[in-house]
Design an enzyme around this catalytic site. Structure first.
Site, PDB file in Angstrom:
ATOM      1  N   LYS A 139      -9.609   1.678  -6.538  1.00 16.61           N
ATOM      2  CA  LYS A 139     -10.114   0.299  -6.480  1.00 16.61           C
ATOM      3  C   LYS A 139      -9.709  -0.253  -5.121  1.00 16.61           C
ATOM      4  O   LYS A 139      -8.561  -0.645  -4.908  1.00 16.61           O
ATOM      5  CB  LYS A 139      -9.480  -0.525  -7.602  1.00 16.61           C
ATOM      6  CG  LYS A 139     -10.320  -1.690  -8.092  1.00 16.61           C
ATOM      7  CD  LYS A 139     -10.615  -2.742  -7.056  1.00 16.61           C
ATOM      8  CE  LYS A 139      -9.457  -3.704  -6.846  1.00 16.61           C
ATOM      9  NZ  LYS A 139      -9.724  -4.656  -5.738  1.00 16.61           N
ATOM     10  N   GLU A 171       8.078 -12.328   4.174  1.00 13.87           N
ATOM     11  CA  GLU A 171       7.061 -11.542   4.865  1.00 13.87           C
ATOM     12  C   GLU A 171       5.910 -12.470   5.254  1.00 13.87           C
ATOM     13  O   GLU A 171       5.362 -13.181   4.407  1.00 13.87           O
ATOM     14  CB  GLU A 171       6.555 -10.426   3.952  1.00 13.87           C
ATOM     15  CG  GLU A 171       5.630  -9.485   4.683  1.00 13.87           C
ATOM     16  CD  GLU A 171       5.150  -8.331   3.821  1.00 13.87           C
ATOM     17  OE1 GLU A 171       4.793  -8.581   2.650  1.00 13.87           O
ATOM     18  OE2 GLU A 171       5.119  -7.200   4.313  1.00 13.87           O
ATOM     19  N   GLU A 218       4.345   0.062  -3.235  1.00 17.59           N
ATOM     20  CA  GLU A 218       4.699  -0.119  -1.819  1.00 17.59           C
ATOM     21  C   GLU A 218       4.316  -1.549  -1.469  1.00 17.59           C
ATOM     22  O   GLU A 218       3.145  -1.881  -1.375  1.00 17.59           O
ATOM     23  CB  GLU A 218       3.940   0.912  -1.004  1.00 17.59           C
ATOM     24  CG  GLU A 218       4.629   1.227   0.310  1.00 17.59           C
ATOM     25  CD  GLU A 218       4.140   0.331   1.401  1.00 17.59           C
ATOM     26  OE1 GLU A 218       4.705  -0.790   1.534  1.00 17.59           O
ATOM     27  OE2 GLU A 218       3.198   0.711   2.102  1.00 17.59           O
ATOM     28  N   CYS A 264       2.675  -3.315   6.328  1.00 18.08           N
ATOM     29  CA  CYS A 264       3.829  -3.365   5.422  1.00 18.08           C
ATOM     30  C   CYS A 264       5.109  -3.080   6.189  1.00 18.08           C
ATOM     31  O   CYS A 264       6.133  -3.710   5.976  1.00 18.08           O
ATOM     32  CB  CYS A 264       3.690  -2.329   4.318  1.00 18.08           C
ATOM     33  SG  CYS A 264       2.128  -2.448   3.483  1.00 18.08           S
TER      34      CYS A 264
HETATM   35  P1  ADP Z   1      -2.936  -9.401  -0.474  1.00 14.79           P
HETATM   36  O1  ADP Z   1      -2.251 -10.619  -0.993  1.00 14.79           O
HETATM   37  O2  ADP Z   1      -2.318  -8.832   0.719  1.00 14.79           O
HETATM   38  O3  ADP Z   1      -4.439  -9.502  -0.410  1.00 14.79           O
HETATM   39  P2  ADP Z   1      -2.885  -8.193  -3.048  1.00 14.79           P
HETATM   40  O4  ADP Z   1      -1.627  -7.655  -3.601  1.00 14.79           O
HETATM   41  O5  ADP Z   1      -3.420  -9.458  -3.608  1.00 14.79           O
HETATM   42  O6  ADP Z   1      -2.667  -8.243  -1.494  1.00 14.79           O
HETATM   43  O7  ADP Z   1      -4.054  -7.126  -3.146  1.00 14.79           O
HETATM   44  C1  ADP Z   1      -3.879  -5.736  -3.005  1.00 14.79           C
HETATM   45  C2  ADP Z   1      -4.798  -5.020  -3.974  1.00 14.79           C
HETATM   46  O8  ADP Z   1      -4.447  -5.381  -5.313  1.00 14.79           O
HETATM   47  C3  ADP Z   1      -6.277  -5.381  -3.833  1.00 14.79           C
HETATM   48  O9  ADP Z   1      -7.075  -4.224  -4.052  1.00 14.79           O
HETATM   49  C4  ADP Z   1      -6.485  -6.389  -4.945  1.00 14.79           C
HETATM   50  O10 ADP Z   1      -7.819  -6.457  -5.403  1.00 14.79           O
HETATM   51  C5  ADP Z   1      -5.591  -5.810  -6.013  1.00 14.79           C
HETATM   52  N1  ADP Z   1      -5.185  -6.778  -7.063  1.00 14.79           N
HETATM   53  C6  ADP Z   1      -4.996  -8.111  -6.931  1.00 14.79           C
HETATM   54  N2  ADP Z   1      -4.640  -8.661  -8.119  1.00 14.79           N
HETATM   55  C7  ADP Z   1      -4.597  -7.639  -9.022  1.00 14.79           C
HETATM   56  C8  ADP Z   1      -4.272  -7.558 -10.418  1.00 14.79           C
HETATM   57  N3  ADP Z   1      -3.943  -8.623 -11.128  1.00 14.79           N
HETATM   58  N4  ADP Z   1      -4.325  -6.340 -10.994  1.00 14.79           N
HETATM   59  C9  ADP Z   1      -4.642  -5.246 -10.294  1.00 14.79           C
HETATM   60  N5  ADP Z   1      -4.959  -5.254  -8.984  1.00 14.79           N
HETATM   61  C10 ADP Z   1      -4.927  -6.433  -8.344  1.00 14.79           C
END
Ligand code: ADP
Length: 484
Positions: free
Chosen positions: A180, A386, A255, A289
């Site tokens: 995903k 961060e 990570e 990261c």
């Molecule tokens: P950032 O804040 O840097 O955008 P995120 O942690 O929100 O990073 O996003 C990293 C990945 O996690 C993306 O692919 C995002 O779609 C996914 N993601 C965000 N929320 C969820 C969730 N509740 N469950 C699973 N995957 C998620």
């Protein structure tokens, strides 16, 4: 590069070896952060798509993919690596357009993706169990077996590199992957799926379902048919993912970023350190990261480091990814607002220097000026949280003990480096610093696909890269035979 150059279907998921329409019938829009324009629509995968992807992956494990030997899987990964290299320029341009990273950095990511596929493809037939001396009349040995279906949730900052390190290792060990990608940047994930098809990866071994985190992402982490989840992203989402995985009691690799320090001691080779001190903070506009956002400097070299880093900052050029300058835009206006919020909280701090946004940078791009702060207290919010933007803080220290205390004084622990001529100090600090990787007189070692990588504390747990990734994407079975 424009949307017409995209040869795969961005409005479909890649499931079971074919491009299929989403059950949702809905699309999302993908924005070019360099100019704020829409690149194309992308599919908004949902729970039903994840269901189909997990079913296709499970089937692949029963079919040809599941029956292949390690050398056969390795050969496919080599072919895929070669195809990636053959398409270096196209992939780099896709990534630059989608993520906003300068072309040179995007090209380096393509090479890294190919290196992961080569490394894992070549390493997987060297992964084996062991025999264990046991009681008289027994022979005991271990088998390394795949998990089964692995879920991969990746962020937008290094899509290709993270696909390489995570999906590459999972496939090498014979798992079937459901990926995903992030909603902000998923073009190279889809391109990768198409190249995998061309390389002869059997149907269902790799499935890609773009979509929103709270929809497709959450569905993937909750699915009982997924036996391992690897996630790279924010701490908040990492916690959600670990909690979701707990419901099915499956292992997770997290990570989650960091606040990684570089320690510059009185006996450091500052000239050698300088490019690392700055680049590790501004590469990919600080959206890394393992970015080094804290520079700790011994008081005897403090003025020198501040003025030399400041001189470099003043020369930094920020502009569109395709102009290939030092720094591109941030991923989105949302990220720009977050970074500007930190800069706001930095008011009152000493600004040692800033970089420049070029005059032809489109006004709708997500640009911020790289900012270097000096004389920052270790507990200031800019030295603790961060930021994920091109912002670094310089913190003075007076002795080794204080340096270690400051370095270890955040909730993170991903990477650290020590700049010093003293071998004894290097060895001491390598042990004392809380980090998954410690670099001595360098930083990052050029990415190093061979080098195990991962964090402590809020930086996450589990190791990717190197052989450790292959162990992580497999499980150990002990066989004890009693033969008398
Ligand atoms: P950032 O804040 O840097 O955008 P995120 O942690 O929100 O990073 O996003 C990293 C990945 O996690 C993306 O692919 C995002 O779609 C996914 N993601 C965000 N929320 C969820 C969730 N509740 N469950 C699973 N995957 C998620």
């Amino acid at each position: 590069m424009s949307s017409e150059d995209i040869w795969f279907d961005t409005r479909r998921c890649f499931i079971g070896g074919a491009w299929v329409e989403s059950d949702s019938g809905e699309d999302l829009e993908l924005t070019n952060p360099s100019n704020g324009k829409i690149i194309c629509s992308i599919v908004r995968g949902n729970t039903a798509d994840i269901e189909r992807a997990v079913t296709a992956a499970s089937k692949a494990l029963e079919d040809s993919w599941g029956r292949m030997t390690a050398p056969e899987r390795g050969r496919i990964l080599f072919r895929l690596g070669q195809l990636v290299l053959d398409n270096t320029e196209t992939l780099a341009r896709l990534e630059a357009m989608d993520v906003g990273k300068p072309l040179t950095q995007a090209r380096a990511d393509v090479i890294a993706l190919a290196r992961y596929l080569e490394f894992y493809g070549g390493a997987v037939d060297k992964v084996h169990g062991e025999t264990i001396p046991y009681l008289d009349g027994y022979t005991v040995y271990t088998l390394r077996e795949r998990h089964g279906v692995t879920g991969h949730i990746i962020p937008w900052n290094y899509p290709m590199q993270i696909i390489g390190r995570s999906v590459g290792a999972a496939l090498a060990m014979g798992n079937a992957a459901v990926l995903k990608p992030a909603e902000e940047a998923c073009l190279t994930a889809l391109a990768f799926a198409d190249l995998a098809r061309q390389a002869g990866l059997p149907a269902g071994a790799l499935n890609v379902v773009p979509g929103l985190g709270a929809e497709a992402g959450a569905a993937l982490t909750q699915h009982p048919g997924v036996q391992h989840i690897s996630f790279t992203g924010s701490v908040g989402v990492g916690k959600l993912i670990q909690a979701a995985a707990a419901q099915n009691v499956v292992p997770v690799t997290l990570e989650l970023g960091g606040k990684s320090p570089q320690l510059v001691f009185e006996d450091a080779d500052v000239e050698k350190a300088l490019p690392f001190l700055v680049n590790a903070g501004i590469q990919n506009a600080g959206q890394t990261c393992s970015a080094s956002s804290r520079i700790l400097v011994h008081s005897s070299r403090y003025d020198e480091v501040v003025s030399k880093m400041a001189a470099r900052y003043r020369n930094l050029q920020v502009g569109p990814a395709m102009d290939d300058l030092d720094v591109g835009p941030l991923i989105s206006q949302r990220q720009k607002t977050i970074v500007e919020g930190f800069l706001e909280r930095g008011k009152g701090l000493e600004v040692a220097a800033e970089g420049d946004i070029t005059s032809d940078a489109p006004s709708d791009g997500a640009y911020v000026r790289p900012t270097l702060y000096s004389g920052v207290s270790p507990d200031h919010v800019l030295a603790q949280q961060e930021i994920f933007g091109p912002v670094q803080v310089i913190i003075p220290f007076s002795d080794e003990e204080e340096a270690v205390r400051i370095a270890n004084g955040t909730p993170f622990g991903l990477v650290a480096s020590v700049w010093s001529d003293s071998g004894a100090r290097q060895m001491r600090l390598a042990k004392k610093l809380r980090a998954g990787q410690v670099f001595l007189n360098n930083y990052g070692a050029g990415g190093g696909v061979e080098l195990p990588f991962g964090g402590a504390g809020l930086s996450g747990h589990g190791r990717e890269k190197g052989f450790e990734a292959l162990y992580g994407f497999s499980t150990l079975k002990t066989v004890a035979a009693h033969h008398g």
